[in-house]
Design an enzyme around this catalytic site. Structure first.
Site, mmCIF file in Angstrom:
data_model
loop_
_atom_site.group_PDB
_atom_site.id
_atom_site.type_symbol
_atom_site.label_atom_id
_atom_site.label_comp_id
_atom_site.label_asym_id
_atom_site.label_seq_id
_atom_site.Cartn_x
_atom_site.Cartn_y
_atom_site.Cartn_z
ATOM 1 N N GLU A 43 -36.668 -20.394 1.948
ATOM 2 C CA GLU A 43 -35.811 -21.178 1.046
ATOM 3 C C GLU A 43 -36.542 -21.558 -0.236
ATOM 4 O O GLU A 43 -35.935 -21.600 -1.308
ATOM 5 C CB GLU A 43 -35.293 -22.423 1.762
ATOM 6 C CG GLU A 43 -34.506 -22.140 3.035
ATOM 7 C CD GLU A 43 -33.458 -21.051 2.875
ATOM 8 O OE1 GLU A 43 -32.859 -20.945 1.792
ATOM 9 O OE2 GLU A 43 -33.241 -20.302 3.835
ATOM 10 N N GLY B 163 -29.071 -20.595 9.258
ATOM 11 C CA GLY B 163 -30.373 -21.183 9.520
ATOM 12 C C GLY B 163 -30.773 -22.189 8.468
ATOM 13 O O GLY B 163 -31.283 -23.265 8.777
ATOM 14 N N MET C 196 -30.265 -23.052 3.771
ATOM 15 C CA MET C 196 -29.621 -22.713 2.498
ATOM 16 C C MET C 196 -30.458 -23.229 1.345
ATOM 17 O O MET C 196 -30.948 -24.359 1.370
ATOM 18 C CB MET C 196 -28.209 -23.314 2.459
ATOM 19 C CG MET C 196 -27.481 -23.109 1.149
ATOM 20 S SD MET C 196 -27.229 -21.350 0.788
ATOM 21 C CE MET C 196 -27.111 -21.407 -1.006
#
Length: 941
Positions: free
Chosen positions: A354, A317, A319
């Site tokens: 993230e 999805g 990183m």
């Protein structure tokens, strides 16, 4: 990293809708210790190291990287200069390299006029993904050395390492870019390095590119110089000290939009030129969230910029690369006209995840992958903490417990693993990126916060981050920080936190004992599974018993596990939350007065399920059917979940669980409705796999009757809150898929008008999924949808069409979808795992999906990597609704034949356990369901 779990939806990237979309569509390889002889050079020199983990006596300090990628030949070359020190004399330097051709390696020592450079002998161990550099004489302790390695490689055709990605412009021109995905063990595919999280170092990165391209990396650009053949060499600023898996660079023709945070951090979103107009929402969210985290953690974001890049080809999805987070386009880009409400929710949560990693994971990193949950569990947890403040309109707190149910689904199996569990080789490491590390990790953190108080918990994690900045940690480091906030001696902790007197309680247990956070949390991180709490009420006495909940057995497994369970409860006499810490197998608490009902695990803040003996369930079922709003929507959803989970282990009859579900006829809140669907839909999916058409049809009709009033209330618009819009989208889809004629007829009308407008008519986004699903049932409609899929610039629209295409009953078209998405020319290969699973849920498509998986297994594990969440998704998605012994034997036979190429994968053990559970469940409950469906109570619905 945000992985796409088994219950995913690429249409929405929403953790909520994922399981329903999948439902509605109709240990590890043994190469961690090789028994083969170590490889040798032609002169007979053996490889000097035989372990997967690198030795600790050579330590990297700084990397100077120069990389030049040729996007025409799809190759790259590079020079890696690594400053190292040795903690003991050695003439051997072991580091990682994978699929790189090393042309030359030298060792520099000294400085100025005394600088010398000596050649190093290079040995390779491909199986361990390592190289050994042999120096002519031992390195001396404490002196600085620089290893210089010249190498070349091919841009990867997979989704990891330094890999090729492509996209087409509006005009149809194919363009190529190169991007990176290094977590967990793929930095070694781009440059030789010490590719373990504990080997932190700083990085100076230089990228050579053509003038028509743009390069971005973790740090801002310092300067660009023209070098030979008209190439541009971009020099990026030196990074902070960080792990190799967080290094990132992209060479592309992306465009960007930017804003500055209050503290002066430049935030930019990068995307392909044709989609940069979809970047504004994520940009605004990123700025707001970054500012929130700086304030919450009391630690400034340490880099001058934060880029967010949407990559056209991306396996997971998103990183968390430090300063350059990367995303699937569907996880970052928001089309104001076509993106759904759930897409907005998914994008917000993914960005929050993230950016939380910039502190949890990047600033403070787990020492080794066995404690991955310290990264991922915290990031998942902080999604909810942050977004509940920055975007209160999304009401994300209501959805948190759904992640706990997702985790429990796999944690209830014998093949589960503790949150912190030993791993060594890359496949084992990749398997750690699962619901246990992410969702269970988040849920036990939420339980701890509820136990300690939000303020005490926050103080503990802030101290943890401050103490371990730029370092690596283990499980116990977190508990030590919490313990300093909450001492075990019962004395008030820092700032008066952890005084249990702040909580009302009917029990002295909570008050008098010190808060031993480490002992308590070790029971949740070092043991797999979770407890079943059995409640028996005798007058004012409440008897409590804990045991290990595990599917596949009607009795508690003999694991001997005990948990420290922070119980919470409310009663018919008091809506005040009472608390009780259960540390023993059994205990008793005394209520001030007798009660009509008692509900434990208030708000589903605890990671456990509850069984109410005697007439306990009857009382709660009566409550729901009478005044269901007497308990919160989260409590109603947890009662639904717990009831059906108890059926699986024989603690509750299927009739009682189904009786409880009847209250849903009066339910209007999203989470209880979704949880009801999550429990009821799998029942008829199991029947589909046994060709039990008559009862299956009756059950589907019951489901529609149960929710018909709520379905009929839905408007075909985009009005309402995010949760109201998501509920509308799923209810209309459910109704249309199950041939509820008022829905089907309206969807057909919308599709006809949309088709007549050549797709230019603006459909209400919330109803588009249902409209497309109905339209795809005809050959003409299917072909038209695919023609629009090819040129759509909206990730939401493409995924909605993808879902609809996989709903067809035409086997030839389903096979075509499998073939083309696997090839990657007409449909991107990143979509293949989702398409395979959607077809695996299709009543006529599942044999095709299962056959395709078996036929192409070797190619699949090469493309998506053994042990990855994508492989797990495909294995479970194609097989875990099987419910016959014939299919079970097929599954066992196929995977056992793979040997070390997949037979010991955890997902294989999970799917075998799940099929065995399905078979047992159907054998015990099918006839009871058939009789129950004919009962009088249903006639009165």
């Amino acid at each position: 990293m945000v992985f796409l779990p088994l219950k995913w939806s690429l249409a929405t990237m929403s953790f909520l809708l994922s399981s329903l979309l999948a439902l509605l569509t109709v240990s590890t390889p043994s190469w961690c210790q090789s028994t083969e002889a170590s490889p040798k050079r032609s002169d007979g020199t053996p490889f000097p190291w035989n372990k997967i983990r690198l030795p600790e006596y050579v330590i990297p300090v700084h990397y100077d990287l120069l990389i030049h990628a040729n996007l025409t030949t799809l190759t790259f070359w590079g020079t890696t200069k690594v400053e190292i020190t040795a903690s003991q004399p050695t003439s051997t330097i072991i580091l990682h390299s994978h699929h790189l051709q090393i042309s030359r390696a030298t060792l520099r020592k000294g400085a100025g006029e005394r600088l010398s450079e000596e050649p190093l002998q290079v040995l390779e161990h491909p199986r361990q993904e390592q190289i050994a550099l042999l120096a002519p004489e031992p390195l001396l302790v404490g002196l600085p050395y620089t290893v210089v390695i010249h190498y070349a490689g091919n841009l990867s055709e997979t989704f990891h390492g330094f890999y090729k990605s492509t996209y087409r412009t509006k005009e149809g021109e194919l363009r190529i870019l190169a991007s990176t995905q290094f977590e967990p063990t793929a930095a070694r595919m781009a440059f030789p390095c010490f590719d373990e999280p504990a080997f932190k170092a700083s990085f100076s990165i230089k990228i050579r590119r053509e003038p028509r391209h743009l390069a971005i990396s973790n740090m801002p650009l310092v300067k660009s110089v023209t070098v030979a053949e008209g190439l541009i060499e971009d020099h990026f600023d030196v990074t902070v000290k960080m792990s190799t898996y967080l290094v990132a660079f992209i060479i592309s023709d992306f465009e960007s939009v930017s804003k500055i945070t209050k503290s002066g951090v430049k935030v930019s979103v990068y995307a392909v030129p044709d989609k940069i107009n979809q970047a504004d929402y994520a940009l605004d969210a990123a700025v707001t969230l970054l500012e929130f985290y700086e304030d919450y953690f009391s630690i400034p974001y340490p880099l001058p910029k934060q880029d967010l890049a949407a990559i056209p080809d991306f396996q997971s999805g998103a990183m968390e690369n430090w300063g350059l987070t990367t995303y699937r386009e569907s996880a970052l880009l928001f089309d104001a006209e076509k993106s759904s409400a759930s897409s907005k929710l998914g994008i917000t949560m993914t960005v929050a995840h993230e950016l939380a990693h910039q502190w949890f994971g990047n600033l403070v990193t787990m020492e080794w992958w066995n404690d991955l949950w310290l990264n991922e569990g915290f990031a998942k947890f902080m999604e909810f903490v942050s977004v509940s403040v920055t975007h209160p309109e999304l009401k994300v707190g209501d959805y948190f417990f759904g992640k706990c149910f997702d985790a429990m689904e796999v944690d209830a199996l014998n093949s589960s693993h503790p949150v912190s569990t030993p791993v060594e080789n890359p496949a084992q490491i990749r398997e750690m990126f699962d619901d246990v590390s992410y969702d269970k990790g988040a849920c036990i953190l939420n339980m701890l916060r509820e136990y300690l108080s939000a303020d005490a918990f926050k103080s503990g994690i802030v101290q943890y981050l401050q103490k371990h900045s730029y370092k690596n940690t283990k499980n116990e480091d977190l508990w030590d920080s919490m313990a300093s906030i909450c001492p075990t001696d019962g004395v008030k902790g820092m700032d008066g936190f952890c005084s249990r007197s702040q909580h009302s309680s009917s029990s002295s247990h909570w008050h008098q004992e010190g808060v031993d956070v480490k002992t308590m949390m070790n029971t949740w991180t070092l043991q797999k599974g979770f407890p079943l709490i059995t409640i028996t009420v005798r007058g004012r006495n409440v008897h409590m018993k804990q045991e290990h909940y595990m599917k596949g057995s009607d009795g508690a497994p003999d694991t001997g596990y005990l948990w420290h369970v922070p119980l919470t409860f409310i009663t018919s006499k008091s809506d005040m939350v009472h608390r009780f810490l259960l540390k023993t197998k059994t205990d008793v608490l005394i209520l001030p007065e007798e009660v009509e009902w008692i509900k434990f695990n208030v708000g589903m803040n605890g990671y456990y399920i509850v069984h109410y003996e005697d007439d306990g369930w009857d009382s709660l079922t009566g409550l729901l059917k009478g005044t269901h709003t007497a308990v919160s929507s989260n409590d109603r959803a947890s009662l639904i979940n717990n009831a059906f989970q108890l059926v699986s282990i024989g603690k509750l009859s299927i009739e009682k669980a189904l009786d409880l579900s009847l209250y849903l006829k009066h339910e209007t809140e999203i989470m209880p409705v979704f949880q009801g669907l999550n429990e009821l839909i799998p029942m008829y999916k199991l029947m589909e796999k046994r060709d039990m058409n008559e009862v299956e049809t009756q059950f589907k009709a019951f489901l529609i009757r149960l929710l018909r009033d709520l379905i009929d209330k839905q408007t075909w618009t985009d009005e309402g809150s995010v949760s109201e819009r998501m509920l509308r989208s799923q209810l209309l889809l459910l109704a249309c898929v199950h041939n509820y004629q008022p829905c089907v007829q309206r969807a057909e009308g919308y599709f006809r008008k949309w088709k007549e407008s050549n797709g230019n008519l603006s459909l209400p986004v919330d109803v588009t999924l249902a409209v497309f699903a109905v339209g795809a049932q005809s050959t003409e409609g299917w072909d038209f949808l695919y023609s629009k899929y090819q040129f759509s610039l909206s990730s939401t629209e493409k995924s909605q069409i993808e879902f609809a295409l996989c709903r067809t009953q035409n086997k030839e078209k389903l096979q075509w979808l499998l073939d083309e998405s696997f090839k990657g020319d007409k449909i991107k290969t990143q979509e293949f795992p989702q398409i395979l699973t959607l077809i695996g849920r299709n009543p006529v498509g599942y044999p095709l999906a299962w056959q395709f998986l078996r036929k192409n297994w070797n190619k699949l594990v090469q493309k998506f990597e053994l042990g990855s969440s994508s492989i797990a998704h495909m294995v479970m998605g194609t097989t875990n609704q099987f419910s016959t012994r014939t299919r079970l034997e097929e599954v066992k036979g196929f995977f056992s034949s793979l040997k070390e190429n997949g037979s010991q994968l955890r997902c294989v053990q999970q799917t075998i356990e799940t099929i065995e559970e399905n078979i047992g469940w159907m054998d015990k409950n099918f006839d009871k369901i058939r009789v129950w469906l004919q009962s009088e109570k249903l006639e009165r619905m």
